[in-house]
Scaffold this motif. Structure first.
Motif, short mmCIF file in Angstrom:
data_model
loop_
_atom_site.label_atom_id
_atom_site.label_comp_id
_atom_site.label_asym_id
_atom_site.label_seq_id
_atom_site.Cartn_x
_atom_site.Cartn_y
_atom_site.Cartn_z
N VAL A 83 0.84 -1.20 0.00
CA VAL A 83 0.00 0.00 0.00
C VAL A 83 0.88 1.26 0.00
O VAL A 83 0.66 2.19 -0.79
CB VAL A 83 -0.93 0.01 1.22
CG1 VAL A 83 -1.60 1.37 1.38
CG2 VAL A 83 -2.00 -1.06 1.07
N ILE A 84 1.88 1.29 0.86
CA ILE A 84 2.76 2.45 0.94
C ILE A 84 3.53 2.63 -0.36
O ILE A 84 3.66 3.75 -0.88
CB ILE A 84 3.74 2.30 2.12
CG1 ILE A 84 2.97 2.33 3.45
CG2 ILE A 84 4.78 3.42 2.11
CD1 ILE A 84 3.83 1.98 4.66
N ALA A 85 4.01 1.52 -0.92
CA ALA A 85 4.77 1.60 -2.18
C ALA A 85 3.89 2.11 -3.32
O ALA A 85 4.31 2.97 -4.12
CB ALA A 85 5.35 0.23 -2.52
N VAL A 86 2.66 1.61 -3.41
CA VAL A 86 1.75 2.04 -4.48
C VAL A 86 1.43 3.53 -4.34
O VAL A 86 1.42 4.28 -5.33
CB VAL A 86 0.46 1.19 -4.46
CG1 VAL A 86 -0.61 1.81 -5.36
CG2 VAL A 86 0.76 -0.23 -4.90
N VAL A 87 1.18 3.97 -3.12
CA VAL A 87 0.88 5.40 -2.88
C VAL A 87 2.07 6.26 -3.30
O VAL A 87 1.90 7.30 -3.95
CB VAL A 87 0.52 5.63 -1.40
CG1 VAL A 87 0.46 7.13 -1.10
CG2 VAL A 87 -0.80 4.98 -1.06
N CYS A 88 3.28 5.83 -2.96
CA CYS A 88 4.48 6.59 -3.33
C CYS A 88 4.64 6.68 -4.85
O CYS A 88 4.94 7.75 -5.40
CB CYS A 88 5.72 5.94 -2.72
SG CYS A 88 5.86 6.12 -0.94
N PRO A 106 5.89 16.62 -0.49
CA PRO A 106 7.28 16.88 -0.91
C PRO A 106 7.88 15.60 -1.48
O PRO A 106 7.78 14.53 -0.87
CB PRO A 106 7.96 17.30 0.39
CG PRO A 106 6.86 17.85 1.23
CD PRO A 106 5.65 17.03 0.91
N LEU A 107 8.48 15.69 -2.65
CA LEU A 107 8.85 14.49 -3.39
C LEU A 107 9.98 13.69 -2.77
O LEU A 107 10.18 12.52 -3.11
CB LEU A 107 9.20 14.87 -4.83
CG LEU A 107 8.03 15.42 -5.66
CD1 LEU A 107 8.48 15.72 -7.08
CD2 LEU A 107 6.86 14.44 -5.67
N ARG A 108 10.72 14.29 -1.85
CA ARG A 108 11.75 13.50 -1.18
C ARG A 108 11.14 12.38 -0.35
O ARG A 108 11.78 11.33 -0.14
CB ARG A 108 12.62 14.39 -0.28
CG ARG A 108 13.87 14.90 -0.95
CD ARG A 108 14.81 15.55 0.04
NE ARG A 108 14.18 16.64 0.79
CZ ARG A 108 14.82 17.38 1.69
NH1 ARG A 108 16.09 17.14 1.96
NH2 ARG A 108 14.20 18.36 2.32
N LYS A 109 9.93 12.56 0.12
CA LYS A 109 9.29 11.55 0.96
C LYS A 109 9.03 10.25 0.19
O LYS A 109 9.47 9.17 0.61
CB LYS A 109 8.01 12.10 1.59
CG LYS A 109 8.28 13.18 2.63
CD LYS A 109 7.02 13.60 3.35
CE LYS A 109 7.35 14.62 4.44
NZ LYS A 109 6.16 15.02 5.23
N PRO A 110 8.31 10.30 -0.95
CA PRO A 110 8.15 9.05 -1.70
C PRO A 110 9.46 8.51 -2.25
O PRO A 110 9.64 7.29 -2.34
CB PRO A 110 7.17 9.43 -2.82
CG PRO A 110 7.25 10.90 -2.93
CD PRO A 110 7.54 11.40 -1.55
N VAL A 111 10.39 9.40 -2.62
CA VAL A 111 11.69 8.94 -3.12
C VAL A 111 12.44 8.21 -2.01
O VAL A 111 13.05 7.15 -2.24
CB VAL A 111 12.52 10.12 -3.66
CG1 VAL A 111 13.96 9.72 -3.89
CG2 VAL A 111 11.90 10.63 -4.96
N PHE A 112 12.41 8.75 -0.80
CA PHE A 112 13.07 8.10 0.35
C PHE A 112 12.46 6.73 0.62
O PHE A 112 13.18 5.74 0.79
CB PHE A 112 12.93 9.00 1.58
CG PHE A 112 13.29 8.32 2.87
CD1 PHE A 112 14.62 8.04 3.17
CD2 PHE A 112 12.32 7.98 3.80
CE1 PHE A 112 14.95 7.41 4.37
CE2 PHE A 112 12.64 7.37 5.00
CZ PHE A 112 13.97 7.08 5.28
N LEU A 113 11.14 6.64 0.65
CA LEU A 113 10.48 5.38 0.96
C LEU A 113 10.74 4.33 -0.13
O LEU A 113 11.06 3.18 0.17
CB LEU A 113 8.98 5.60 1.13
CG LEU A 113 8.57 6.41 2.38
CD1 LEU A 113 7.09 6.74 2.33
CD2 LEU A 113 8.91 5.64 3.65
N LEU A 114 10.63 4.73 -1.38
CA LEU A 114 10.84 3.77 -2.47
C LEU A 114 12.31 3.34 -2.56
O LEU A 114 12.61 2.18 -2.81
CB LEU A 114 10.39 4.38 -3.80
CG LEU A 114 8.88 4.55 -3.97
CD1 LEU A 114 8.56 5.29 -5.26
CD2 LEU A 114 8.17 3.19 -3.97
N THR A 115 13.22 4.28 -2.35
CA THR A 115 14.65 3.96 -2.42
C THR A 115 15.05 2.97 -1.33
O THR A 115 15.73 1.98 -1.60
CB THR A 115 15.50 5.24 -2.28
OG1 THR A 115 15.17 6.15 -3.33
CG2 THR A 115 16.99 4.91 -2.36
N THR A 116 14.60 3.22 -0.10
CA THR A 116 14.95 2.31 0.99
C THR A 116 14.29 0.95 0.81
O THR A 116 14.88 -0.08 1.14
CB THR A 116 14.55 2.91 2.34
OG1 THR A 116 13.17 3.33 2.30
CG2 THR A 116 15.42 4.10 2.69
#
Length: 285
Positions: A83-88, A106-116
């Motif tokens: 769910v979190i990945a799809v939202v990002c 802010p786009l760093r948030k989804p980038v941070f989550l997807l990158t990690t």
């Protein structure tokens, strides 16, 4: 009285300094955690067997895996991760599709989550460790009715070809959920951790109870995944200048989104021309 209180004061001062050092150097602290846990299980490999044996019931095997409720609980972690990945991904896609509007977050948030998520549970844990270290799962070793010898942590073997026991992928995914706490407002962090940390413990313990992983697989997986989260967070939020900024990402996605729009328009124009040409050919006949 003053002499008696002096040792206590020194002890409190030392604990305070140690606590401050840990807060100031979280990456070094987690590195030390991984090293200490690894050395402990290398020195006392039998601990893994003793812990797994708590959930092994002879002919019934690891009976917990037959409990419908526990099987349902197992799927909760992967569901939340998806769910979190799809939202990002949707947040980034929407910015590309509608580049002129400010992003939802802010786009760093989804980038941070997807990158990690990609680097931690995805590449480090599943692609590198689980597929190359060859540690048999508890239910596959001789001590628990299997036909393979028990192997200690960090020992590369050929007893398992793919998706092996070392380290735990689901423990990695569950501790990854803690990364959300890095991004929410400070007033929400305790609530997020109060939900995520017990869930992480339950999901990870579930895998040990199912005979899917050893205790050490879980503990080391937590450390490695959290270490990667801290490194990426440092690069994106603490390092000066950061690897990416919200403004820089916004501008990059805006430029790419407008290029994508122009490409789509050109494709639509060509498609219309081709369609008109096809209609004319059939109408002439």
């Amino acid at each position: 009285m003053e002499r008696d209180s002096h040792p206590n004061h020194s002890q409190k001062s030392g604990l305070r300094k140690a606590g401050n050092w840990c807060v100031a150097h979280p990456i070094a602290l987690v590195c030390a955690y991984v090293v200490v846990v690894s050395l402990f299980f290398l020195a006392f490999p039998g601990i893994d067997l003793k812990v797994s044996n708590l959930f092994f019931f002879g002919e019934a095997g690891f009976a917990a895996q037959n409990e419908p409720f526990l099987r349902d609980v197992r799927h909760l972690g992967p569901f939340l991760v998806k769910v979190i990945a799809v939202v990002c991904v949707l947040i980034l896609v929407i910015k590309l599709v509608v580049p002129g509007r400010p992003p939802i977050l802010p786009l760093r948030k989804p980038v941070f989550l997807l990158t990690t998520l990609i680097l931690g549970p995805g590449i480090l844990v599943n692609a590198i460790l689980k597929d190359n270290w060859g540690r048999p799962r508890p239910r596959s070793v001789e001590e628990f009715g299997g036909d393979l010898p028990f192997q200690p942590v960090w020992k590369m073997t050929d007893y398992c070809d793919k998706n092996c026991s070392f380290v735990s992928g689901e423990a990695s995914a569950s501790i990854w959920l803690v990364s959300v706490a890095f991004l929410v407002p400070a007033s929400w962090r305790r609530a997020v951790l109060a939900f995520v940390l017990p869930l992480c413990l339950i999901l990870s313990a579930n895998r040990v109870a199912f005979g899917g992983h050893f205790f050490s697989d879980t503990l080391i997986s937590w450390g490695l995944t959290f270490l990667l989260i801290l490194i990426v967070y440092h690069l994106l939020y603490i390092k000066e200048p950061p690897l990416f900024t919200d403004r820089g990402l916004d501008e990059w996605f805006t430029v790419k989104g407008r290029k994508l729009q122009r490409l789509v328009r050109r494709l639509l124009v060509r498609s219309r021309r081709s369609l008109r040409g096809a209609v004319r050919i059939f109408s002439d006949r």
